[in-house]
Design a protein around this motif. Structure first.
Motif, short mmCIF file in Angstrom:
data_model
loop_
_atom_site.label_atom_id
_atom_site.label_comp_id
_atom_site.label_asym_id
_atom_site.label_seq_id
_atom_site.Cartn_x
_atom_site.Cartn_y
_atom_site.Cartn_z
N LYS A 50 18.18 -1.11 53.16
CA LYS A 50 17.58 -0.45 52.05
C LYS A 50 18.39 1.03 51.74
O LYS A 50 18.89 1.37 50.73
CB LYS A 50 15.85 0.07 52.41
CG LYS A 50 15.21 0.39 51.22
CD LYS A 50 13.74 0.67 51.51
CE LYS A 50 13.11 0.98 50.35
NZ LYS A 50 11.68 1.54 50.68
N VAL A 51 18.58 1.69 53.06
CA VAL A 51 19.37 2.93 52.91
C VAL A 51 20.85 2.87 52.57
O VAL A 51 21.32 3.44 51.62
CB VAL A 51 19.49 3.69 54.43
CG1 VAL A 51 20.62 4.81 54.45
CG2 VAL A 51 17.98 4.21 54.72
N GLU A 52 21.35 1.53 53.14
CA GLU A 52 22.47 1.28 52.38
C GLU A 52 22.62 1.12 50.93
O GLU A 52 23.54 1.39 50.33
CB GLU A 52 23.20 -0.06 53.16
CG GLU A 52 23.94 0.31 54.51
CD GLU A 52 24.19 -1.05 55.38
OE1 GLU A 52 23.66 -2.11 54.67
OE2 GLU A 52 24.82 -0.93 56.25
N MET A 53 21.52 0.25 50.59
CA MET A 53 21.26 0.07 49.14
C MET A 53 21.28 1.23 48.34
O MET A 53 22.16 1.56 47.37
CB MET A 53 20.15 -0.66 48.72
CG MET A 53 20.32 -2.27 49.05
SD MET A 53 21.15 -3.07 47.81
CE MET A 53 19.75 -3.12 46.66
N GLU A 54 20.67 2.21 48.69
CA GLU A 54 20.23 3.42 48.22
C GLU A 54 21.73 4.06 48.30
O GLU A 54 22.11 4.86 46.97
CB GLU A 54 19.26 4.23 48.90
CG GLU A 54 17.96 4.00 48.41
CD GLU A 54 16.76 4.72 49.39
OE1 GLU A 54 17.23 5.56 50.25
OE2 GLU A 54 15.74 4.19 49.24
N MET A 55 22.43 4.18 49.30
CA MET A 55 23.62 5.10 49.42
C MET A 55 24.52 4.39 48.37
O MET A 55 25.07 5.11 47.28
CB MET A 55 24.33 4.68 50.69
CG MET A 55 24.47 6.17 51.58
SD MET A 55 24.83 5.63 53.24
CE MET A 55 26.77 5.55 52.84
N GLU A 56 24.54 2.91 48.16
CA GLU A 56 25.70 2.29 47.11
C GLU A 56 25.02 2.92 45.68
O GLU A 56 25.83 3.34 44.76
CB GLU A 56 25.40 0.85 47.17
CG GLU A 56 26.38 0.25 48.30
CD GLU A 56 26.70 -1.21 48.51
OE1 GLU A 56 26.01 -1.64 47.46
OE2 GLU A 56 27.13 -1.69 49.14
N MET A 57 23.66 2.89 45.53
CA MET A 57 23.18 3.36 44.17
C MET A 57 23.83 4.82 44.10
O MET A 57 23.89 5.11 42.89
CB MET A 57 21.70 3.19 44.17
CG MET A 57 21.15 1.65 44.22
SD MET A 57 20.72 1.44 42.53
CE MET A 57 19.20 2.57 42.41
#
Lengths: 709, 206
Positions: A50-57
């Motif tokens: 999730k955090v990675e996703m958020e980071m990408e976002m």
């Protein structure tokens, strides 16, 4: 976590259960731990993802934001540049404005200085003007003083002038009164002058008369001388008178004889005429005698002829009587003819009717004949049938007899009897029918006979009528041989004409009735029977009256307004209030009345003057006429003229003339004119000249006077 | 005016007949004046008569005129000397007669005040009057329009031997030249028979 399967176990064996649970719990705790760890791991993995996703976002957002920020920066830079440009411009403007302001300040200072100068100037001017005003005031006061003096002087003058004017007015009044007095005197003088003129004329007359009288006196002196001579003659007059009477008697005798002579002459002429007429008469008598003889001879001859034939009238009077009788007879015959014609007419009608009857009768007869024939045929048929029936009956009887003979013993007797009876009944029925038919036949025959009789009678009647008709026709033709047809035609024509007239009149009557009805529809009426009345205060009359009143009012108003407009036009707008206008109108009217009065006075004066002038002129004219013609002409009544000669011996020697309606002059007889009979005869009767007569009279009188002188 | 009829409703006397005829004239003339617009419409008020909605005037002057004429007419009807009653409509300006409503009155002279009342019911008479008034109202449709202000007058044709009473005067017949006549219905009280008729001036171009 699993729940225990049975609760009762828990209640009963708490201890076991606790132990069991203790073991189980441990186990379970361990399991739980491992499971928790696994779970935590899993969740951690998820979180990481999730955090990675958020980071990408975030990274993407960051990029986006950076791009946007770059764009913003660029925009801001642009704005900044624009603003800097604007600022530079504004700075330029500011500089310009500052410059301008400085200039304006300078201008203001200049203006202020100029204004200060001007103020100084104006102050100076005001001071000058004040000084001038003071001077003018003083001058004004001086002028006022001087004008007061002059005013007082002028008022003094005015009062003096007023006094003078009053004096002058009084003078004027005096003068007018004097003038009136003078005018009166003048009128008096003119009348006096007229009187004087008249007197002068009278004087002339009188002088003339004096002359005449002197002449008369001279004449009388002469006549006195003559008279003496005459006196001697007068003594002779007695004898002369005697002689005169004698001569007069003789004269009268001669006159009578002369008259007798003329009478006799007339008688003679009358007798001659009579004689002539008598001679004519005698010749006529002779002729008449001859004629008479001739007529007598004729009469005689005629009588002799009449004596031969007794039917001839013996004398003309008888002839006349006979003619009268014949005429009467003709009249009666005419009447008879009329009656006969009427009867003929009625007969003809009757004939026609009988002809019609005859026709119908013939038709009936034919019918009856036919019926008769039919009946005869029927009778024949019936007889034939009867014969057949009798034969049949005989045959039947024979048959029956044979049956009877055959069946005497058998039981058919009854049947046969019944049959026989039936047959007999039938026969009887037939008989009855035959009888009936016979009766009908007889009846019809009787009817036919009856009809035949009728027909015969009618024929007879017809023949009779025909005879009568021919007889009447013959009689008519005998009575009026030839004239009847013409008169008939005339009468027919007249009847036709009358019928036509009657038709026309009926048509006319109809049309007139229609017309009358129509006119009654329109509201016409018979004034002898009907009258129409209406309420006098009806709405139409009232409306009419109102209208009339309004019209009158409007007219009056129009008139006043017209006057007002006139006044306004005259005064051209000043003092336009209605009162002043009314006053003006009143003034104008009074002025007009005054004007009219003045004019009247003037015209009267003119009239009077004209009269005076005329009188004078007439006098002059008369005088001139008198002097030129030697006659004074007076006109005492209309169409009559009295002429008095200048040389007349007395004022009664007047020639009296009258004017006829045709414009001619006639001399009326009086003593003087009868003394001038020879002149009258010479100049008036033969010469038809009054001027010549008058001049001869003048000459005569003149010569007499001159002779006397 | 209304309501003074005879006591028995199925018979009629001479007096009652005169009353009925005069009443007909009062209402008929009022209606006529309204229909032809001789007086302004707002001066009329509605009343029900002869089972018809009729209009009668409220103009006091006109009312007194009509009632006084009707009183006199009633008297003359009783004397049986009236032959015709005519309503003329003429222009106010030129006095030219444009319309002429003529009511011929035939009187049964055998009927006197002492004779027996005739058999005729009031409703029957009213039916006749109703028909006449209806026809008068309807005839407005064919009569030419009155374009100018008009006034009316009443003429009464009487026998010659009548003494003209005070306030009355003799008059001419007020005929119309070039007129067209139309006969209308009539009604009878069995004593008085009233024949109605109208004649009107033919306008140019008609």
């Amino acid at each position: 976590m699993e729940s225990p399967e049975d609760n009762t176990m828990v209640v009963r064996m708490m201890g076991d259960f606790d132990r069991f649970i203790a073991k189980d719990i441990e186990k379970r705790k361990r399991e739980q731990h491992s499971r928790e760890r696994e779970g935590d791991l899993l969740t951690a993995h998820g979180r990481i993802a999730k955090v990675e996703m958020e980071m990408e976002m975030m990274k993407a957002n960051n990029r986006k934001a950076r791009l946007e920020a770059d764009e913003d920066v660029q925009k801001i830079k642009k704005k900044l540049q624009m603003k800097t440009d604007a600022v530079s411009e504004l700075q330029c403007q500011l500089e310009f404005i500052l410059k301008h302001e400085n200039q304006l300040k300078r201008d203001l200072e200049e203006e202020k200085s100029s204004k200060a100068g001007m103020r100084n100037q104006f102050n100076d001017q005001i001071q000058d003007l004040r000084e001038k005003k003071l001077k003018v005031d003083t001058a004004l006061q001086e002028h006022q003083f001087s004008s007061r003096d002059t005013i007082s002087k002028l008022s003094n003058d005015l009062t003096r002038k007023d006094a003078e004017m009053k004096l002058l007015q009084t003078d004027l009044e005096e003068a007018t009164t004097q003038m009136r007095y003078q005018m009166k005197r003048g009128i008096g003088a003119s009348s006096q002058r007229r009187a004087i003129e008249e007197y002068k004329a009278q004087l002339v007359n009188a002088q003339h008369k004096i002359q005449v009288l002197e002449q008369q006196i001279e004449a009388q002196k002469d006549s006195a001388v003559v008279a003496r001579a005459v006196q001697s003659d007068v003594q002779k007059v007695g004898k002369l008178e005697l002689e005169n009477t004698k001569l007069r008697q003789e004269n009268a005798y001669y006159r009578e004889t002369c008259e007798n002579n003329s009478l006799l002459k007339e008688k003679m002429s009358g007798l001659e005429a009579k004689l002539l007429r008598a001679e004519e008469r005698s010749t006529q008598l002779a002729e008449l005698q001859v004629e008479n003889e001739d007529l007598r001879a004729r009469l005689h001859r005629w009588e002799s002829i009449s004596g031969d034939q007794p039917s001839r009238p013996k004398s003309p009077s008888e002839m006349v009587q006979k003619i009268c009788d014949l005429q009467r007879g003709q009249v009666s015959l005419l009447e008879q003819q009329g009656q006969y014609m009427a009867s003929a007419h009625s007969h003809e009608e009757a004939y026609k009717a009988t002809k019609g009857d005859l026709k119908s009768m013939k038709q009936l007869l034919v019918k009856e004949k036919e019926q008769n024939k039919q009946q005869n045929d029927l009778v024949k048929r019936l007889q034939r049938r009867l014969l057949m029936l009798t034969k049949e009956r005989d045959g039947m009887r024979q048959i029956l007899n044979s049956y009877d003979a055959e069946v005497t013993h058998s039981g058919f007797e009854l049947q046969a009897n019944t049959r026989l009876k039936q047959a007999e009944e039938n026969v009887q029925m037939c008989h009855r029918q035959i009888e009936q038919l016979d009766a009908a036949l007889a009846k019809s025959k009787e009817e036919a006979g009856h009809y035949r009789l009728q027909v015969k009678q009618l024929e007879l009647e017809l023949v009779h009528l025909k005879d009568e008709l021919t007889m009447t026709k013959e009689s008519l033709s005998k009575i009026v041989p030839g004239g009847t047809s013409e008169s008939d035609e005339e009468l027919k024509k007249r009847v036709e004409e009358l019928e036509e007239e009657c038709k026309k009149l009926a048509e006319r009557n109809e049309s007139l009735e229609l017309h009358l009805e129509r006119s009654a529809l329109k509201g016409d009426y018979d004034p002898t029977k009907t009258k129409i009345i209406t309420f006098s205060m009806n709405p139409a009359a009232m409306a009419k009256k109102q209208r009339g009143e309004e019209l009158e009012r409007l007219r009056a108003e129009c008139e006043t307004l017209r006057q007002r407009v006139r006044v306004l036009e005259e005064s051209s707008g000043e003092g336009a209030s209605s009162e002043t206008v009314a006053n003006r109108i009143g003034e104008e009217q009074t002025r007009a009345v005054q004007d009219v009065r003045k004019e009247l006075g003037l015209s009267e004066l003119r009239n009077q003057r004209l009269k005076e002038v005329f009188a004078q002129k007439i006098q002059e004219f008369r005088q001139a006429c008198y002097r030129l013609t030697g006659y004074q002409i007076n006109n005492p009544t209309t169409n009559q003229y009295k002429l008095l000669s200048m040389y007349a011996e007395s004022p009664n020697d007047i020639l009296h003339f009258q004017m006829t309606p045709a414009g001619e002059m006639d001399l009326l007889a009086n003593e003087f004119s009868s003394s001038l009979s020879h002149m009258v005869e010479e100049f008036l009767l033969h010469g038809h000249s009054i001027p010549a007569f008058l001049s001869s009279v003048t000459l005569d009188l003149f010569s007499r006077q001159t002779v006397m002188r | 005016m209304a309501g003074t009829q005879q006591t028995t409703k199925n018979t009629i006397t001479l007096r009652g007949s005169s009353e009925t005829v005069a009443e007909f004239f009062y209402y008929g003339i009022n209606n006529l004046l309204y229909q032809r617009g001789i007086y302004p419409a707002e001066t009329f008020t509605r009343c029900d008569m002869y089972k018809l909605p009729l209009l009668t005037t409220t103009d006091e002057e006109l009312k007194t005129y009509l009632t006084s004429v009707m009183e006199q007419l009633k008297e003359w009807l009783n004397q049986q000397i009236v032959q015709k009653v005519v309503v003329t409509i003429s222009t106010e300006g030129t006095n030219e007669v444009l319309e002429r409503w003529q009511f011929d009155i035939e009187c049964d002279k055998s009927m006197t005040h002492d004779s027996k009342p005739r058999e005729k019911s009031q409703s029957e008479i009213h039916k006749g009057i109703q028909a006449v008034i209806k026809q008068i109202t309807a005839s407005v449709t064919f009569l030419p329009l009155l374009e100018t202000a008009c006034k009316f007058n009443l003429l009464i044709y009487t026998d010659k031997d009548l003494n003209t009473p005070e306030k009355w005067e003799e008059s001419g017949p007020s005929l119309i030249e070039h007129s067209e006549e139309v006969r209308l219905r009539s009604f009878t009280t069995s004593i008085h028979k009233v024949d109605a008729m109208v004649s009107y001036k033919l306008m140019d171009g008609i």
